[in-house]
Motif scaffolding. Structure first.
Motif, mmCIF file in Angstrom:
data_model
loop_
_atom_site.group_PDB
_atom_site.id
_atom_site.type_symbol
_atom_site.label_atom_id
_atom_site.label_comp_id
_atom_site.label_asym_id
_atom_site.label_seq_id
_atom_site.Cartn_x
_atom_site.Cartn_y
_atom_site.Cartn_z
ATOM 1 N N LEU A 1 96.540 86.963 -0.460
ATOM 2 C CA LEU A 1 97.716 87.310 0.338
ATOM 3 C C LEU A 1 97.255 87.921 1.658
ATOM 4 O O LEU A 1 96.599 88.964 1.672
ATOM 5 N N GLU A 2 97.613 87.288 2.769
ATOM 6 C CA GLU A 2 97.077 87.711 4.063
ATOM 7 C C GLU A 2 98.119 88.015 5.129
ATOM 8 O O GLU A 2 97.815 88.653 6.133
ATOM 9 N N LEU A 3 99.372 87.576 4.943
ATOM 10 C CA LEU A 3 100.352 87.686 6.027
ATOM 11 C C LEU A 3 101.725 88.068 5.511
ATOM 12 O O LEU A 3 102.214 87.482 4.544
ATOM 13 N N PHE A 4 102.329 89.064 6.151
ATOM 14 C CA PHE A 4 103.735 89.411 5.911
ATOM 15 C C PHE A 4 104.499 89.200 7.205
ATOM 16 O O PHE A 4 104.257 89.881 8.203
ATOM 17 N N MET A 5 105.420 88.228 7.197
ATOM 18 C CA MET A 5 106.286 87.957 8.347
ATOM 19 C C MET A 5 107.607 88.686 8.125
ATOM 20 O O MET A 5 108.315 88.403 7.157
ATOM 21 N N HIS A 6 107.916 89.609 8.988
ATOM 22 C CA HIS A 6 109.053 90.496 8.761
ATOM 23 C C HIS A 6 110.017 90.471 9.933
ATOM 24 O O HIS A 6 109.659 90.118 11.059
ATOM 25 N N GLY A 7 111.250 90.844 9.666
ATOM 26 C CA GLY A 7 112.272 90.912 10.704
ATOM 27 C C GLY A 7 113.501 91.621 10.180
ATOM 28 O O GLY A 7 113.572 92.010 9.021
ATOM 29 N N VAL B 1 109.592 88.716 -9.507
ATOM 30 C CA VAL B 1 108.286 89.189 -9.964
ATOM 31 C C VAL B 1 107.744 88.269 -11.052
ATOM 32 O O VAL B 1 106.597 87.816 -10.995
ATOM 33 N N LYS B 2 108.564 87.958 -12.042
ATOM 34 C CA LYS B 2 108.120 87.122 -13.161
ATOM 35 C C LYS B 2 107.649 85.750 -12.688
ATOM 36 O O LYS B 2 106.680 85.197 -13.209
ATOM 37 N N SER B 3 108.337 85.196 -11.708
ATOM 38 C CA SER B 3 108.043 83.825 -11.294
ATOM 39 C C SER B 3 106.938 83.714 -10.253
ATOM 40 O O SER B 3 106.526 82.612 -9.901
ATOM 41 N N THR B 4 106.444 84.826 -9.734
ATOM 42 C CA THR B 4 105.421 84.751 -8.688
ATOM 43 C C THR B 4 104.108 85.452 -9.041
ATOM 44 O O THR B 4 103.127 85.299 -8.306
ATOM 45 N N ILE B 5 104.065 86.204 -10.126
ATOM 46 C CA ILE B 5 102.856 86.952 -10.492
ATOM 47 C C ILE B 5 101.642 86.032 -10.592
ATOM 48 O O ILE B 5 100.554 86.336 -10.124
ATOM 49 N N GLY B 6 101.809 84.873 -11.197
ATOM 50 C CA GLY B 6 100.678 83.989 -11.402
ATOM 51 C C GLY B 6 100.413 83.015 -10.278
ATOM 52 O O GLY B 6 99.494 82.181 -10.378
ATOM 53 N N GLU B 7 101.180 83.088 -9.204
ATOM 54 C CA GLU B 7 101.021 82.151 -8.097
ATOM 55 C C GLU B 7 99.928 82.615 -7.125
ATOM 56 O O GLU B 7 99.603 83.799 -7.045
ATOM 57 N N ASN B 8 99.395 81.664 -6.381
ATOM 58 C CA ASN B 8 98.411 81.965 -5.342
ATOM 59 C C ASN B 8 99.152 82.199 -4.030
ATOM 60 O O ASN B 8 99.269 81.310 -3.188
ATOM 61 N N LEU B 9 99.658 83.407 -3.853
ATOM 62 C CA LEU B 9 100.418 83.739 -2.649
ATOM 63 C C LEU B 9 99.475 84.016 -1.486
ATOM 64 O O LEU B 9 98.507 84.775 -1.625
ATOM 65 N N THR B 10 99.778 83.439 -0.336
ATOM 66 C CA THR B 10 99.032 83.747 0.885
ATOM 67 C C THR B 10 99.916 84.410 1.940
ATOM 68 O O THR B 10 99.405 85.051 2.853
ATOM 69 N N ASN B 11 101.256 84.244 1.815
ATOM 70 C CA ASN B 11 102.138 84.828 2.817
ATOM 71 C C ASN B 11 103.502 85.139 2.210
ATOM 72 O O ASN B 11 103.939 84.488 1.263
ATOM 73 N N ILE B 12 104.141 86.149 2.769
ATOM 74 C CA ILE B 12 105.478 86.571 2.354
ATOM 75 C C ILE B 12 106.315 86.754 3.604
ATOM 76 O O ILE B 12 105.824 87.239 4.628
ATOM 77 N N SER B 13 107.583 86.361 3.548
ATOM 78 C CA SER B 13 108.496 86.605 4.668
ATOM 79 C C SER B 13 109.774 87.229 4.144
ATOM 80 O O SER B 13 110.272 86.853 3.079
ATOM 81 N N GLY B 14 110.295 88.211 4.910
ATOM 82 C CA GLY B 14 111.530 88.859 4.484
ATOM 83 C C GLY B 14 111.788 90.141 5.241
ATOM 84 O O GLY B 14 111.012 90.555 6.121
ATOM 85 N N VAL B 15 112.879 90.807 4.894
ATOM 86 C CA VAL B 15 113.226 92.110 5.451
ATOM 87 C C VAL B 15 112.317 93.164 4.813
ATOM 88 O O VAL B 15 112.109 93.131 3.598
#
Length: 504
Positions: free
Chosen positions: A244-250, A203-217
């Motif tokens: 943030l527009e895309l969550f790739m999950h599996g 959380v601390k290291s990504t709050i200020g980032e320009n995230l467009t996508n996340i991948s994970g369980v």
């Protein structure tokens, strides 16, 4: 990044012609993969033992080589881990994915060769983006960064010849430079072994980032996103990451988690895309946003076979090739790969939802089902039932596990559920009745055994405290990353371990 984004998007789209080729020519694609595997492995010890140089067809391959599981391949894998060359695949295999798909106390080490790393996992990862951009050509996913919810096993040396870790950790460690530019958090955070420390640092290291996508369980990604909302005091993750527009999950069925994700993204800015990327190989990608099945990948170094349900449990089960499969039949998956796995029973069960092109849905694990009373209850059944019942009761299920209640004297058997709710149903009794009805509607064998309470009585459902499954996974040394709670089991071991932990 705004200048580079269109170039990357253009490059990704160039792959679409190759994807379309294997869609249009599925059997030719599989034959080419098969021939490539046989030719390349002919000089290995495995290839010499089974005389690969004499094999002239997929049929002779099946006749000559017995079906394998991890225990039968383990001696060869261990030799490869000690640095021996040309055992299962040409050359020396350096990387091994420490399997974290189950809560088994025994770890599996799946070989990751250069070919499987680049031609299977990385190429298929690019295919994910290719298919996403094909569906959403005006999206700008490369204008920002991607957040990877990595596994809990950091990279570690087994010996001077071999290195192991979660698949996600291996992929991040070897990622091309362009991927590193677009990925967060920093590698030292992503590969932290302590999940609780990692959760805070993510959380601390990504709050200020320009995230467009996340991948994970889904489960662990949900924890991360909720932590981010708590840390910022926001109600919608779009307020933290507007792009943030895309969550790739599996890893698990997404349906039981969809309501929870929609609750933390009420603006509805997220798109969801399922992937089937196991340690053993990258197998499928959701290619249609309005459907929840996945396109079977046919040209990335994996040759497939399928064990029909009627053959399960037989000493020498007969497999079907791709040209023999049928719609809506359940198959156990068998793969031969460019990582040196040969006729390997991966442990997953799938169902074909389409044969032109070949699309699949994961039904569950061959060991994660309940068939004590002939009910043949699969994870797909329980996930589907919960996804239908929860909206009726305005409740949210975060995780669950189910075990049989064995018959005693004249008493019927049944199923016992432990459910960790995000929001409990107001009427638990009616929730159980509706859950049972839905299970009967999706599984005729279950319905037959429920008839007149003859073999199976109404389910027993326990609501357990928030964080219980996380506590149990921590106790097992399986906290975080790609680790999952076993949804169904034919025995009571997992359920009773959790119950005992809650009592003590």
């Amino acid at each position: 990044m705004k200048l580079v984004s269109p170039l990357i998007s253009f490059h990704m789209r160039q792959r679409m012609s190759r994807i379309q080729w294997f869609i249009d020519n599925p059997f030719e694609a599989q034959e080419l993969v098969f021939q490539d595997l046989i030719v390349k492995a002919a000089t290995t010890e495995w290839g010499k033992n089974y005389r690969f140089d004499e094999l002239n067809s997929q049929g002779s391959f099946k006749e000559r080589i017995p079906l394998q599981d991890y225990e039968s391949l383990k001696p060869f894998i261990q030799r490869s881990m000690r640095g021996e060359r040309d055992v299962l695949w040409p050359g020396r295999t350096k990387w091994f994915a420490k399997s974290s798909g189950t809560t088994s106390d025994r770890s599996k080490f799946i070989p990751i060769t250069n070919e499987s790393l680049h031609d299977c996992h990385y190429q298929s990862g690019r295919d994910v983006m290719t298919l996403y951009l094909e569906n959403f050509p005006n999206k700008n996913v490369f204008a920002g960064k991607g957040m990877v919810m990595g596994g809990s096993h950091s990279i570690s040396a087994v010996n001077e010849d071999s290195i192991c870790g979660d698949l996600s950790a291996i992929l991040m460690q070897n990622m091309p430079i362009i991927g590193e530019i677009y990925r967060v958090p920093k590698l030292e955070v992503a590969l932290l072994d302590d999940w609780e420390e990692k959760a805070e640092m993510l959380v601390k290291s990504t709050i200020g980032e320009n995230l467009t996508n996340i991948s994970g369980v889904p489960s662990w990604t949900l924890v991360y996103l909720r932590n981010a909302l708590e840390a910022t005091g926001k109600r919608d993750i779009a307020e933290i990451w507007p792009n943030l527009e895309l969550f790739m999950h599996g890893g698990v069925n997404f349906q039981p988690y969809r309501t929870a994700f929609e609750a933390i993204n009420p603006s509805g800015t997220l798109s969801y895309q399922e992937v089937y990327n196991a340690s053993e190989g990258f197998i499928g990608i959701q290619d249609r946003p309005d459907k929840d099945d996945m396109l079977l990948l046919l040209d990335n170094g994996i040759y497939y076979e399928f064990i029909p349900k009627s053959e399960w449990g037989k000493e020498n089960p007969r497999t079907k090739s791709l040209d023999e499969v049928e719609m809506d039949e359940i198959y156990a998956l068998v793969i031969s790969t460019n990582s040196g796995l040969w006729r390997y029973q991966i442990g997953d069960t799938i169902r074909f939802t389409d044969l032109n092109p070949h699309r699949i849905k994961i039904e569950g694990r061959t060991k994660h089902f309940i068939n004590v009373f002939g009910e043949e209850l699969m994870v797909a059944n329980t996930d589907s039932a919960l996804s239908k019942v929860c909206p009726l009761h305005d409740c949210e299920v975060r995780d669950y596990t189910v075990a049989p209640i064995f018959m005693k004297e004249s008493d019927s058997g049944g199923h016992e559920w432990l459910i960790e709710f995000g929001k409990e149903p107001s009427d638990m009794s009616q929730f159980i009745i509706d859950l049972d009805k839905e299970l009967q509607s999706v599984n005729s064998d279950y319905a037959a055994k429920r008839s007149y309470d003859a073999a199976i009585k109404l389910p027993v459902v326990h609501s357990i405290p928030s964080g219980s499954f996380e506590k149990w996974l921590k106790m097992k040394g399986k906290l975080g990353g790609q680790n999952k709670v076993p949804r169904l089991s034919n025995e009571r071991k997992y359920l009773e371990e959790i119950q005992s932990m809650l009592i003590n």
